[in-house]
Scaffold this motif. Sequence first.
Motif, PDB file in Angstrom:
ATOM      1  N   ILE A   6       0.843  -1.203   0.000  1.00  0.00           N
ATOM      2  CA  ILE A   6       0.000   0.000   0.000  1.00  0.00           C
ATOM      3  C   ILE A   6       0.882   1.259   0.000  1.00  0.00           C
ATOM      4  N   PHE A   7       1.945   1.214   0.796  1.00  0.00           N
ATOM      5  CA  PHE A   7       2.868   2.343   0.914  1.00  0.00           C
ATOM      6  C   PHE A   7       3.518   2.671  -0.423  1.00  0.00           C
ATOM      7  N   LEU A   8       3.965   1.639  -1.140  1.00  0.00           N
ATOM      8  CA  LEU A   8       4.621   1.841  -2.430  1.00  0.00           C
ATOM      9  C   LEU A   8       3.641   2.359  -3.473  1.00  0.00           C
ATOM     10  N   LEU A   9       2.403   1.915  -3.374  1.00  0.00           N
ATOM     11  CA  LEU A   9       1.397   2.371  -4.327  1.00  0.00           C
ATOM     12  C   LEU A   9       1.044   3.841  -4.108  1.00  0.00           C
ATOM     13  N   GLN A  10       1.138   4.290  -2.858  1.00  0.00           N
ATOM     14  CA  GLN A  10       0.781   5.674  -2.540  1.00  0.00           C
ATOM     15  C   GLN A  10       1.791   6.662  -3.120  1.00  0.00           C
ATOM     16  N   MET A  11       3.047   6.259  -3.186  1.00  0.00           N
ATOM     17  CA  MET A  11       4.073   7.137  -3.725  1.00  0.00           C
ATOM     18  C   MET A  11       4.094   7.021  -5.251  1.00  0.00           C
ATOM     19  N   LYS A  12       4.018   8.155  -5.927  1.00  0.00           N
ATOM     20  CA  LYS A  12       3.984   8.144  -7.382  1.00  0.00           C
ATOM     21  C   LYS A  12       5.331   8.572  -7.950  1.00  0.00           C
ATOM     22  N   LEU A  13       5.928   7.684  -8.715  1.00  0.00           N
ATOM     23  CA  LEU A  13       7.171   7.970  -9.403  1.00  0.00           C
ATOM     24  C   LEU A  13       6.822   8.432 -10.809  1.00  0.00           C
ATOM     25  N   ILE A  14       7.166   9.678 -11.132  1.00  0.00           N
ATOM     26  CA  ILE A  14       6.725  10.290 -12.385  1.00  0.00           C
ATOM     27  C   ILE A  14       7.927  10.699 -13.233  1.00  0.00           C
TER      28      ILE A  14
END
Length: 280
Positions: A6-14
């Motif tokens: 969930i934590f990794l999904l919350q952070m957006k790498l753009i």
Amino acid sequence: MFYLLIFLLQMKLIKLKTDLIKAIKFDKSLGFVPTMGSLHEGHKALIKKSQKICKKTLVSIFVNPTQFNNKKDYKTYPKNLKKDLSYLRKLNVDYIYLPTITQIYLKKHDKIKLNKSQNILCAKFRKGHFEGVLDVLDRFIELISPQKMFMGEKDFQQFFLVKKYIENKYNTKVYVGKTIRDKNKLALSSRNSLLNKKSFNESGIITKKLLKLKNEISKNRKNYKKLIFNLKNELSKNFDIKIEYLECRNTQNLNTSILKKPFKLFAAYYINNVRLIDNF
């Protein structure tokens, strides 16, 4: 494991500008921390400050070529993207933006020029450096439109110039974060990783002497030039360094009048071919 996912999904790498615009479209309280990577506790302090007063935080990692007046310096600038991304995940950053040079400089902008009074300290010795800094941050702010931006105090001249330029042009407030230091008092910097053990230790000793000098000047401002002259001679004699500048300037307009005004001692020197800057 579930919470980590969930934590990794919350952070957006753009990586794409179009994706960035979509991602932050509805963020009204966005904090922006521009970096060139090789993150350390100084960056962490800025990110934490942003997270404290902004609903969401965006961190950019972009080694900007236009602010380097030395091609070798640009090529050897420390980079470790994998480590940086891991570091930012642990800090629970909302957005990480990794643009390419082409993305940032696709659109033509008017050239930025410093006036004569601004060509002091680092601007005097690194021709075009701050013009490059102001240009790239102008492009970032135009794209991101953050409510607040956070910069470190270690490069106070940079903060001083950026704050004036950005706040005059945009509705973005520029905040400064205190310099974070190592155990030996050396200011944290991405370039510190280029120092060998001997240079790192000697830089710590030099920093302590500069801190002592600042205290001495605070007690005897009228004789500050003599105090600086004496320490410059001492440092040059006892350490294999090249001092670019060591001078006092007030924090209101960065001129050399420090009587009855808040001031800082500014220093820049090369040790083992690594350029270090600091202020006290």
